[in-house]
Design a protein around this motif. Structure first.
Motif, short mmCIF file in Angstrom:
data_model
loop_
_atom_site.label_atom_id
_atom_site.label_comp_id
_atom_site.label_asym_id
_atom_site.label_seq_id
_atom_site.Cartn_x
_atom_site.Cartn_y
_atom_site.Cartn_z
N VAL A 144 26.18 19.73 -50.81
CA VAL A 144 27.06 18.69 -51.34
C VAL A 144 28.00 18.18 -50.26
CG1 VAL A 144 28.95 18.23 -52.97
CG2 VAL A 144 26.88 19.37 -53.75
N LEU A 145 28.54 19.08 -49.43
CA LEU A 145 29.41 18.64 -48.33
C LEU A 145 28.65 17.74 -47.35
CD1 LEU A 145 32.11 18.76 -46.75
CD2 LEU A 145 31.17 20.76 -45.57
N MET A 146 27.48 18.17 -46.93
CA MET A 146 26.71 17.38 -45.96
C MET A 146 26.30 16.03 -46.55
SD MET A 146 26.62 19.05 -43.15
CE MET A 146 28.22 19.74 -43.48
N TYR A 147 25.87 16.04 -47.79
CA TYR A 147 25.49 14.80 -48.48
C TYR A 147 26.69 13.87 -48.60
CZ TYR A 147 23.88 11.82 -52.37
OH TYR A 147 23.55 10.77 -53.18
N GLY A 148 27.84 14.43 -48.94
CA GLY A 148 29.05 13.62 -49.06
C GLY A 148 29.45 13.00 -47.74
N LEU A 149 29.42 13.79 -46.67
CA LEU A 149 29.79 13.27 -45.35
C LEU A 149 28.87 12.13 -44.94
CD1 LEU A 149 30.56 16.60 -43.46
CD2 LEU A 149 32.21 14.94 -44.34
N PHE A 150 27.57 12.33 -45.11
CA PHE A 150 26.62 11.28 -44.73
C PHE A 150 26.81 10.03 -45.58
CE2 PHE A 150 22.67 9.01 -45.30
CZ PHE A 150 22.38 8.67 -43.99
N SER A 151 27.00 10.22 -46.87
CA SER A 151 27.07 9.05 -47.76
C SER A 151 28.32 8.21 -47.52
CB SER A 151 26.95 9.46 -49.22
OG SER A 151 28.02 10.26 -49.62
N VAL A 152 29.47 8.85 -47.24
CA VAL A 152 30.67 8.04 -47.01
C VAL A 152 30.63 7.35 -45.66
CG1 VAL A 152 32.13 9.30 -48.62
CG2 VAL A 152 32.14 9.95 -46.20
N VAL A 153 29.99 7.96 -44.66
CA VAL A 153 29.83 7.27 -43.37
C VAL A 153 28.92 6.05 -43.57
CG1 VAL A 153 28.78 7.44 -41.08
CG2 VAL A 153 30.33 9.22 -41.87
N SER A 154 27.86 6.23 -44.33
CA SER A 154 26.95 5.12 -44.61
C SER A 154 27.66 4.01 -45.37
CB SER A 154 25.75 5.64 -45.41
OG SER A 154 24.82 4.63 -45.64
#
Length: 136
Positions: A44-54
Motif C-alpha cells: 500500500v505504501l509503494m502503491y501510494g507513493l507511485f500513484s501520487v507522483v503519477s
C-alpha cells in the motif's frame, strides 16, 4: 515557472520523505503482524507513493499544456484515493493499538506529501536548468 527551488526546501522535502518512509518501514519491521499483513502495508505504501507522483505529474503536465488523456488523469486520481482508502480499511480492521494506527496513518500521509514535493522540486530544478542552458 523558471525559478529553482531553494536548497532548504529541497532538503526539507527529502528529510520529510525519509522520516515518513523510514518511520513507516521501521514500524512494520518491529510490529508483531504476520508477514502477509506486513506485505500488505508495504505494498500500500509503494502503491501510494507511485500513484501520487503519477497524479502530480499529470496535473503539472496539464497546467503546462502537455497532453494528458482524461483516462490517465482519472486513473491517477483513482489510484491515489484508492491507496488512501486501502490503508484506511486495513488499519480500521487491524488488531493494533489506536496509537499504532495513528502512527501508520500519519507516516503514510507524510510520505505521500513528501514524495510529491520531491518530485515537484526535481521537475522544477530540471526546468530551471533547461531554461538557463537555453539562454546561454
Amino acid at each position: 515557472m523558471n525559478q529553482k527551488p531553494s536548497s532548504a526546501f529541497i532538503g526539507a522535502s527529502w528529510v520529510a520523505l525519509g522520516a515518513g518512509m523510514i518511520g513507516y518501514l521501521i514500524g512494520l519491521w518491529r510490529s508483531d503482524m504476520m508477514l502477509n499483513e506486513k506485505g500488505y502495508y508495504f505494498t500500500v505504501l509503494m502503491y501510494g507513493l507511485f500513484s501520487v507522483v503519477s497524479l502530480q505529474k499529470a496535473v503539472r503536465d496539464r497546467i503546462e499544456g502537455v497532453p494528458v488523456t482524461d483516462i490517465y488523469f482519472g486513473l491517477a486520481w483513482f489510484s491515489s484515493l484508492l491507496s488512501i482508502l486501502l490503508l484506511t480499511i486495513g488499519l480500521w480492521n487491524a488488531q493494533l493499538l489506536p496509537s499504532e494506527k495513528g502512527f501508520y496513518a500519519f507516516s503514510f500521509l507524510l510520505s505521500l506529501f513528501a514524495v510529491i514535493t520531491v518530485q515537484k522540486n526535481t521537475r522544477d530544478s530540471q526546468g530551471f536548468k533547461n531554461s538557463t542552458n537555453i539562454e546561454e
